[in-house]
Design a protein around this motif. Structure first.
Motif, PDB file in Angstrom:
ATOM      1  N   VAL A  44       0.854  -1.199  -0.050  1.00 53.51           N
ATOM      2  CA  VAL A  44       0.015   0.020   0.110  1.00 53.51           C
ATOM      3  C   VAL A  44       0.994   1.324  -0.204  1.00 53.51           C
ATOM      4  O   VAL A  44       0.745   2.147  -0.803  1.00 53.51           O
ATOM      5  CB  VAL A  44      -0.790  -0.015   1.041  1.00 53.51           C
ATOM      6  N   LEU A  75       0.554   4.100  -2.800  1.00 53.78           N
ATOM      7  CA  LEU A  75       0.550   5.515  -2.605  1.00 53.78           C
ATOM      8  C   LEU A  75       1.429   6.502  -2.959  1.00 53.78           C
ATOM      9  O   LEU A  75       1.188   7.544  -3.466  1.00 53.78           O
ATOM     10  CB  LEU A  75       0.199   5.754  -1.031  1.00 53.78           C
ATOM     11  N   ALA A 132     -10.964   0.788  -8.412  1.00 54.13           N
ATOM     12  CA  ALA A 132     -10.546   0.139  -7.130  1.00 54.13           C
ATOM     13  C   ALA A 132     -11.270  -1.187  -7.410  1.00 54.13           C
ATOM     14  O   ALA A 132     -10.733  -2.351  -6.935  1.00 54.13           O
ATOM     15  CB  ALA A 132     -11.007   0.941  -6.098  1.00 54.13           C
ATOM     16  N   LYS A 155      -6.983  -5.998  -1.089  1.00 54.74           N
ATOM     17  CA  LYS A 155      -6.941  -4.801  -0.172  1.00 54.74           C
ATOM     18  C   LYS A 155      -6.052  -3.710  -0.687  1.00 54.74           C
ATOM     19  O   LYS A 155      -6.237  -2.313  -0.545  1.00 54.74           O
ATOM     20  CB  LYS A 155      -6.460  -4.990   1.146  1.00 54.74           C
ATOM     21  N   THR A 156      -4.549  -4.054  -1.383  1.00 52.72           N
ATOM     22  CA  THR A 156      -3.618  -2.980  -1.432  1.00 52.72           C
ATOM     23  C   THR A 156      -4.163  -2.055  -2.719  1.00 52.72           C
ATOM     24  O   THR A 156      -4.168  -0.810  -2.495  1.00 52.72           O
ATOM     25  CB  THR A 156      -2.367  -3.715  -2.249  1.00 52.72           C
ATOM     26  N   ARG A 201      -6.919   0.571  -1.537  1.00 51.25           N
ATOM     27  CA  ARG A 201      -6.157   1.516  -0.748  1.00 51.25           C
ATOM     28  C   ARG A 201      -5.289   2.740  -1.245  1.00 51.25           C
ATOM     29  O   ARG A 201      -5.362   3.760  -1.458  1.00 51.25           O
ATOM     30  CB  ARG A 201      -5.637   1.057   0.556  1.00 51.25           C
ATOM     31  N   GLY A 210      -6.616   6.255  -1.914  1.00 51.03           N
ATOM     32  CA  GLY A 210      -5.804   7.012  -1.124  1.00 51.03           C
ATOM     33  C   GLY A 210      -4.847   8.021  -1.604  1.00 51.03           C
ATOM     34  O   GLY A 210      -4.920   9.135  -1.197  1.00 51.03           O
ATOM     35  N   PHE A 228     -13.402  -5.518  -1.992  1.00 50.61           N
ATOM     36  CA  PHE A 228     -13.707  -3.817  -2.272  1.00 50.61           C
ATOM     37  C   PHE A 228     -14.808  -4.071  -3.264  1.00 50.61           C
ATOM     38  O   PHE A 228     -14.459  -4.267  -4.469  1.00 50.61           O
ATOM     39  CB  PHE A 228     -12.815  -2.838  -2.322  1.00 50.61           C
TER      40      PHE A 228
END
Length: 499
Positions: free
Chosen positions: A30, A34, A81, A262-263, A266, A270, A421
């Protein structure tokens, strides 16, 4: 005709992509995504666009333009996502649309994104070169025109700094994404600190009267574009949206993500959230420091504002960090672009060697192709002419991805996993994402749409003359048809023998 349409809508089996991409090493976290996202989105534009759009279109309401553009980008980012969580394949929209709607539509979406990466890589490298040379001027160092400018511009032959920078980033990426991610993380922190420093220092030089009227009265500029009113805000949105499209660079690398379910969400959402806050804050501070008209025809509004507010050292420091920070955008764009080209080669849509991995399981052939083409574009092409292709092409891909959510939901839990997600407010939000992207696309000027049409015409020629005839999916379909026909003949012969 029905057979031709059936050929165009052949859908790739997602398990094939899972198998083909399984050799790519899943090392990105993550934090890495980001950094990739913020590094790509918060590029050179944060130091230029707020002032330019304020002066040309929106006045202090440039902050509203940034927010509206962010809302549209956010709607599409939610679709990205869910897609990335359900299908963590290299190539992002190209691979997803291939699975959802078929090969031809996947090619159109991928070809749209390819324009973004080719041109953006050359564009950022050129911008980095110009800023780097600007930093050297006070030291008395000036490069000859022949190696400072692109061909035909002010005696230029080749922008040598841009070439060296592209080659350096390509070399870094060729050693592996893990090492590149570490460099990216450090540079992004430096760049964000530079932006925050401007915001903090700029707040001490705010003059409240510069915010009024917040939405200037509408009128038409000398060049025929809109200024003020909702028309000026809308014109600003179409110009600004280019800043936010970098989140696609995250999705393109989802085949190298740890725990992508999940990665990816986010990282995508994010990084966009961080970018929005920084863009809006810079815009508000900038128009508060000086009247928006002071930024007209100003190539470096942030540095200009700081110097004229009595902070020349901070201005020079921030400009220096901004130059270094441009490497982050190049790393993100070249990483994503090479994965997209690899995906084309992987599927036989472009020559197969582009889809080959080296002994370290890295798509360095695709990376080399992107670097060479980026250098050629950077050396030969006028950027004002080509930059408009970036937004137009990417918006078309965004529309495909938003609509793709409807097809994805019907297949989740069947031949595709149910992702951890999901896009909220289904089925309304995917439609809003599509309409938002269409809204921004409609606001692009005529030339942008014309250039996009030319680019897609070239793409269609390549698809029908090469991709359609060489794609592995098409060859597999032909083989299956031949096997089925052979089986029918065999069964008929057996029936005759029995009779």
């Amino acid at each position: 005709m029905s057979g031709f349409f059936k050929r165009l809508t052949l859908k790739e089996d997602p398990s094939i992509y899972e198998d083909k991409d399984s050799h790519l090493v899943r090392v990105l976290t993550v934090k890495d995504f980001l950094a990739l996202g913020v590094g790509t989105i918060v590029s050179t534009s944060i130091f230029t666009l707020p002032g330019v759009v304020a002066a040309q279109h929106a006045g202090p309401a440039v902050a509203i333009s940034f927010l509206v553009a962010a809302i549209v980008a956010g709607l599409v980012a939610f679709a990205y996502a869910e897609m990335a969580a359900a299908m963590p394949f290299a190539g992002s929209a190209y691979s997803w649309i291939n699975v959802m709607f078929g090969e031809f539509f996947g090619w159109v979406a991928g070809w749209a994104l390819l324009a973004e990466y080719f041109i953006a890589v050359a564009f950022v490298a050129s911008g980095l070169s110009a800023n780097f040379r600007g930093l050297l001027l006070p030291l008395g160092i000036k490069f000859p025109n022949a190696i400072s400018n692109t061909m035909g511009v002010n005696g230029g032959v080749l922008d040598i700094t841009a070439v060296v920078v592209l080659a350096a980033v390509a070399w870094l990426l060729s050693k592996g994404v893990s090492g590149a991610a570490k460099v990216e993380n450090i540079l992004v922190v430096l760049k964000v600190l530079a932006v925050l420093a401007f915001i903090v220092v700029g707040l001490t030089a705010i003059h409240i009267q510069n915010y009024f009227p917040f939405v200037p009265k509408y009128h038409v500029n000398a060049d025929g574009t809109a200024f003020g009113g909702w028309q000026g805000i809308y014109a600003g949105v179409s110009m600004i949206f280019l800043s936010y499209i970098g989140f696609d660079s995250i999705a393109a690398n989802s085949a190298e993500a740890k725990d992508p379910g999940k990665t990816m969400p986010r990282g995508i959402l994010g990084s966009l959230a961080i970018a929005v806050v920084l863009f809006v804050a810079v815009a508000l501070v900038l128009v508060g420091m000086f009247h928006y008209s002071d930024y007209a025809n100003n190539a470096e509004p942030v540095g200009w504002a700081l110097r004229h507010a009595g902070h020349p050292v901070i201005a020079s420091t921030i400009q220096a960090v901004a130059v270094v920070g441009m490497f982050t955008a190049l790393i993100g764009m070249m990483l994503a672009g090479s994965r997209l080209i690899y995906s084309f080669g992987r599927d036989g849509m472009l020559p197969g060697w582009l889809g080959k991995l080296n002994k370290n399981n890295l798509p360095n052939h695709a990376l080399s192709a992107l670097t060479i083409i980026g250098i050629i574009i950077g050396a030969l092409c006028p950027f004002a002419f080509l930059a408009q292709l970036i937004s137009a092409g990417t918006l078309i891909a965004f529309m495909f991805v938003s609509l793709g959510i409807y097809a994805l939901r019907r297949r989740e839990g069947k031949d595709l996993p149910v992702p951890s997600f999901k896009m909220p407010f289904y089925p309304v939000m995917p439609a809003l994402g599509f309409l938002g992207a269409l809204f921004v696309f409609w606001g692009l000027d005529y030339e942008a749409k014309l250039y996009a049409g030319i680019w897609f015409a070239i793409g269609l020629v390549i698809y029908f003359s090469y991709g359609m005839n060489h794609s592995f999916l098409g060859k597999k379909a032909k083989k299956d048809e031949a096997d089925a026909a052979s089986k029918v003949v065999k069964d008929e012969k057996e029936e005759i023998v029995e009779d």
